[in-house]
Scaffold this motif. Sequence first.
Motif, PDB file in Angstrom:
ATOM      1  N   MET A  59       0.946  -1.010  -0.040  1.00 33.93           N
ATOM      2  CA  MET A  59      -0.109  -0.166  -0.058  1.00 33.93           C
ATOM      3  C   MET A  59       0.960   1.310  -0.057  1.00 33.93           C
ATOM      4  O   MET A  59       2.137   1.237   0.757  1.00 33.93           O
ATOM      5  N   SER A  60       0.259   2.315  -0.652  1.00 38.50           N
ATOM      6  CA  SER A  60       1.037   3.624  -0.503  1.00 38.50           C
ATOM      7  C   SER A  60       0.929   4.120   0.884  1.00 38.50           C
ATOM      8  O   SER A  60       0.035   3.839   1.726  1.00 38.50           O
ATOM      9  N   ALA A  61       1.871   5.343   0.995  1.00 38.67           N
ATOM     10  CA  ALA A  61       1.777   5.782   2.269  1.00 38.67           C
ATOM     11  C   ALA A  61       0.413   6.694   2.536  1.00 38.67           C
ATOM     12  O   ALA A  61      -0.284   6.471   3.685  1.00 38.67           O
ATOM     13  N   GLU A  62      -0.234   7.016   1.693  1.00 34.35           N
ATOM     14  CA  GLU A  62      -1.740   7.721   1.493  1.00 34.35           C
ATOM     15  C   GLU A  62      -2.715   6.526   1.816  1.00 34.35           C
ATOM     16  O   GLU A  62      -3.639   6.732   3.022  1.00 34.35           O
ATOM     17  N   GLU A  63      -2.656   5.400   1.418  1.00 36.80           N
ATOM     18  CA  GLU A  63      -3.409   4.439   1.580  1.00 36.80           C
ATOM     19  C   GLU A  63      -3.234   3.900   2.975  1.00 36.80           C
ATOM     20  O   GLU A  63      -4.391   3.659   4.028  1.00 36.80           O
ATOM     21  N   LEU A  64      -1.963   3.900   3.643  1.00 38.85           N
ATOM     22  CA  LEU A  64      -1.570   3.287   5.064  1.00 38.85           C
ATOM     23  C   LEU A  64      -2.217   4.462   5.991  1.00 38.85           C
ATOM     24  O   LEU A  64      -3.279   3.782   6.833  1.00 38.85           O
ATOM     25  N   ARG A  65      -2.411   5.638   5.594  1.00 37.20           N
ATOM     26  CA  ARG A  65      -2.883   6.593   6.568  1.00 37.20           C
ATOM     27  C   ARG A  65      -4.412   6.467   6.396  1.00 37.20           C
ATOM     28  O   ARG A  65      -5.053   6.624   7.591  1.00 37.20           O
ATOM     29  N   ILE A  66      -4.867   6.434   5.512  1.00 39.22           N
ATOM     30  CA  ILE A  66      -6.387   5.970   5.239  1.00 39.22           C
ATOM     31  C   ILE A  66      -7.027   4.848   6.025  1.00 39.22           C
ATOM     32  O   ILE A  66      -8.020   4.918   6.840  1.00 39.22           O
ATOM     33  N   ASN A  67      -6.049   3.891   6.146  1.00 41.85           N
ATOM     34  CA  ASN A  67      -6.668   2.889   7.050  1.00 41.85           C
ATOM     35  C   ASN A  67      -6.067   2.860   8.334  1.00 41.85           C
ATOM     36  O   ASN A  67      -5.644   1.700   9.066  1.00 41.85           O
ATOM     37  N   GLY A  68      -5.552   3.977   8.913  1.00 41.73           N
ATOM     38  CA  GLY A  68      -5.068   4.088  10.364  1.00 41.73           C
ATOM     39  C   GLY A  68      -3.776   3.709  10.718  1.00 41.73           C
ATOM     40  O   GLY A  68      -3.351   3.732  11.756  1.00 41.73           O
ATOM     41  N   ALA A  69      -2.772   3.616   9.646  1.00 40.50           N
ATOM     42  CA  ALA A  69      -1.543   3.189   9.790  1.00 40.50           C
ATOM     43  C   ALA A  69      -0.561   4.449   9.558  1.00 40.50           C
ATOM     44  O   ALA A  69      -0.418   4.908   8.336  1.00 40.50           O
ATOM     45  N   ILE A  70       0.274   4.893  10.373  1.00 43.40           N
ATOM     46  CA  ILE A  70       1.033   5.969  10.147  1.00 43.40           C
ATOM     47  C   ILE A  70       2.546   5.317  10.205  1.00 43.40           C
ATOM     48  O   ILE A  70       3.171   4.924  11.323  1.00 43.40           O
ATOM     49  N   VAL A  71       3.476   5.430   9.484  1.00 45.59           N
ATOM     50  CA  VAL A  71       4.815   4.998   9.102  1.00 45.59           C
ATOM     51  C   VAL A  71       5.501   6.384   8.827  1.00 45.59           C
ATOM     52  O   VAL A  71       5.098   7.274   7.886  1.00 45.59           O
ATOM     53  N   PHE A  72       6.671   6.390   9.770  1.00 43.99           N
ATOM     54  CA  PHE A  72       7.564   7.728   9.777  1.00 43.99           C
ATOM     55  C   PHE A  72       8.660   7.538   8.490  1.00 43.99           C
ATOM     56  O   PHE A  72       8.898   6.304   8.310  1.00 43.99           O
ATOM     57  N   GLU A  73       8.755   8.658   7.860  1.00 43.05           N
ATOM     58  CA  GLU A  73       9.820   8.731   6.785  1.00 43.05           C
ATOM     59  C   GLU A  73      11.152   8.347   7.402  1.00 43.05           C
ATOM     60  O   GLU A  73      11.879   7.548   6.813  1.00 43.05           O
ATOM     61  N   SER A  74      11.477   8.641   8.667  1.00 39.74           N
ATOM     62  CA  SER A  74      12.779   8.410   9.170  1.00 39.74           C
ATOM     63  C   SER A  74      12.383   7.579  10.527  1.00 39.74           C
ATOM     64  O   SER A  74      11.972   8.427  11.466  1.00 39.74           O
ATOM     65  N   PRO A  75      12.399   6.284  10.777  1.00 40.21           N
ATOM     66  CA  PRO A  75      12.294   5.894  12.043  1.00 40.21           C
ATOM     67  C   PRO A  75      13.102   6.402  13.253  1.00 40.21           C
ATOM     68  O   PRO A  75      14.038   6.694  12.812  1.00 40.21           O
ATOM     69  N   ARG A  76      12.334   6.519  14.482  1.00 36.44           N
ATOM     70  CA  ARG A  76      13.188   7.009  15.490  1.00 36.44           C
ATOM     71  C   ARG A  76      13.765   6.090  16.462  1.00 36.44           C
ATOM     72  O   ARG A  76      13.427   5.153  16.762  1.00 36.44           O
ATOM     73  N   ILE A  77      15.041   6.478  16.894  1.00 34.08           N
ATOM     74  CA  ILE A  77      15.680   5.783  17.690  1.00 34.08           C
ATOM     75  C   ILE A  77      15.037   5.581  19.207  1.00 34.08           C
ATOM     76  O   ILE A  77      14.578   6.495  19.775  1.00 34.08           O
ATOM     77  N   ILE A  78      15.056   4.159  19.716  1.00 30.50           N
ATOM     78  CA  ILE A  78      14.625   3.976  20.827  1.00 30.50           C
ATOM     79  C   ILE A  78      15.952   3.942  22.038  1.00 30.50           C
ATOM     80  O   ILE A  78      16.897   3.035  21.673  1.00 30.50           O
ATOM     81  N   LYS A  79      16.000   4.517  23.057  1.00 28.06           N
ATOM     82  CA  LYS A  79      17.005   4.440  23.640  1.00 28.06           C
ATOM     83  C   LYS A  79      16.726   3.390  24.636  1.00 28.06           C
ATOM     84  O   LYS A  79      15.692   2.761  24.913  1.00 28.06           O
ATOM     85  N   GLU A  80      18.111   2.940  25.017  1.00 29.00           N
ATOM     86  CA  GLU A  80      18.124   1.700  25.842  1.00 29.00           C
ATOM     87  C   GLU A  80      17.021   1.802  27.175  1.00 29.00           C
ATOM     88  O   GLU A  80      17.171   2.948  27.661  1.00 29.00           O
ATOM     89  N   PHE A  81      16.749   0.789  27.584  1.00 28.12           N
ATOM     90  CA  PHE A  81      16.020   0.758  28.773  1.00 28.12           C
ATOM     91  C   PHE A  81      15.980  -0.824  29.485  1.00 28.12           C
ATOM     92  O   PHE A  81      16.540  -1.579  28.756  1.00 28.12           O
ATOM     93  N   SER A  82      15.492  -0.979  30.804  1.00 30.21           N
ATOM     94  CA  SER A  82      15.722  -1.983  31.449  1.00 30.21           C
ATOM     95  C   SER A  82      14.563  -2.397  32.094  1.00 30.21           C
ATOM     96  O   SER A  82      13.968  -1.630  33.259  1.00 30.21           O
ATOM     97  N   LEU A  83      13.780  -3.240  31.651  1.00 29.19           N
ATOM     98  CA  LEU A  83      12.514  -3.705  32.388  1.00 29.19           C
ATOM     99  C   LEU A  83      12.425  -5.237  32.699  1.00 29.19           C
ATOM    100  O   LEU A  83      13.601  -5.948  32.210  1.00 29.19           O
ATOM    101  N   VAL A  84      11.337  -6.020  32.835  1.00 23.17           N
ATOM    102  CA  VAL A  84      11.277  -7.272  33.212  1.00 23.17           C
ATOM    103  C   VAL A  84       9.916  -7.767  32.043  1.00 23.17           C
ATOM    104  O   VAL A  84       9.029  -7.133  32.126  1.00 23.17           O
ATOM    105  N   ASP A  85       9.985  -9.152  31.967  1.00 28.95           N
ATOM    106  CA  ASP A  85       8.917  -9.633  30.982  1.00 28.95           C
ATOM    107  C   ASP A  85       8.034 -10.284  32.126  1.00 28.95           C
ATOM    108  O   ASP A  85       8.445 -10.585  33.220  1.00 28.95           O
ATOM    109  N   HIS A  86       7.179 -11.263  31.643  1.00 30.74           N
ATOM    110  CA  HIS A  86       5.993 -12.019  32.624  1.00 30.74           C
ATOM    111  C   HIS A  86       6.822 -13.155  33.314  1.00 30.74           C
ATOM    112  O   HIS A  86       6.315 -13.924  33.929  1.00 30.74           O
ATOM    113  N   ASN A  87       7.867 -13.519  32.583  1.00 29.30           N
ATOM    114  CA  ASN A  87       8.674 -14.494  33.156  1.00 29.30           C
ATOM    115  C   ASN A  87       9.719 -14.019  34.331  1.00 29.30           C
ATOM    116  O   ASN A  87      10.743 -14.794  34.638  1.00 29.30           O
ATOM    117  N   ASN A  88       9.692 -12.946  34.241  1.00 29.65           N
ATOM    118  CA  ASN A  88      10.789 -12.008  35.515  1.00 29.65           C
ATOM    119  C   ASN A  88      12.190 -12.260  35.049  1.00 29.65           C
ATOM    120  O   ASN A  88      13.028 -12.263  35.641  1.00 29.65           O
TER     121      ASN A  88
END
Length: 235
Positions: A59-88
């Motif tokens: 799908m084109s970017a416009e079609e994605l938007r119409i269907n509720g999906a927003i895609v960034f032209e440049s994906p954004r960096i996620i900084k390091e984080f420290s959490l736990v999953d449900h298995n601890n």
Amino acid sequence: MMDVTNIDNNSSGNVDGPSDNPILKKQKRGIWITIVSILVVVSMFMGMFLHKITSPRVMSAEELRINGAIVFESPRIIKEFSLVDHNNQEFNLANIQGRWSLVFFGFTHCPDICPTTLAKLAQVVKQLDTDIAKQTQILMVSVDPARDTPEKLAEYVTYFNPDFTGVTGEFLDIMSLTRNVNVAFQKVVLDEDYTIDHTGNLILINPKGHYHGFFKPPFELAKLKTTFQSIVTQF
């Protein structure tokens, strides 16, 4: 009386039959080569046609938007984080790298939006193309760490799908992650209890561990499946 000895020797059967005629042999060989060539071409076109109709629609970017999906032209960096999953077990940036992650921020005491979204995601993963499903994980990150222990999350998320992963941790660590992906939440005090108001978007993280985009609610099964597969196919 006719002398039978004068009969043309050709009548004795010495002439080559039709099956031994080199011209006919060449014609037959040409016909078979033509038939085989046609069959090969038809098979190729059939293969291309089947591949096209069975492959995820791009799908084109416009079609994605119409269907509720927003895609960034440049994906954004996620900084390091420290959490736990449900298995601890420790859950950090490495756990969202190597495959696609669909992440929902919610909490186990949520009365409607959270269970509805997880139920919808459970339906989606069952309908994904096999190769895309193998490279996709579903995460629910709790925005209510005071009540959502790993044990509580283990019971909650696996009810919808055994492969879903619940994530929790310290409040400030969760808040740090939410800021990386533009998710807001806040505690709302009730008479003798509280609830959590939170962003209902479904966050999309690509295999590099970058914030790739998001899906806006309400989530319709067909639209969510089609837009997600289109995004993965184009990546």
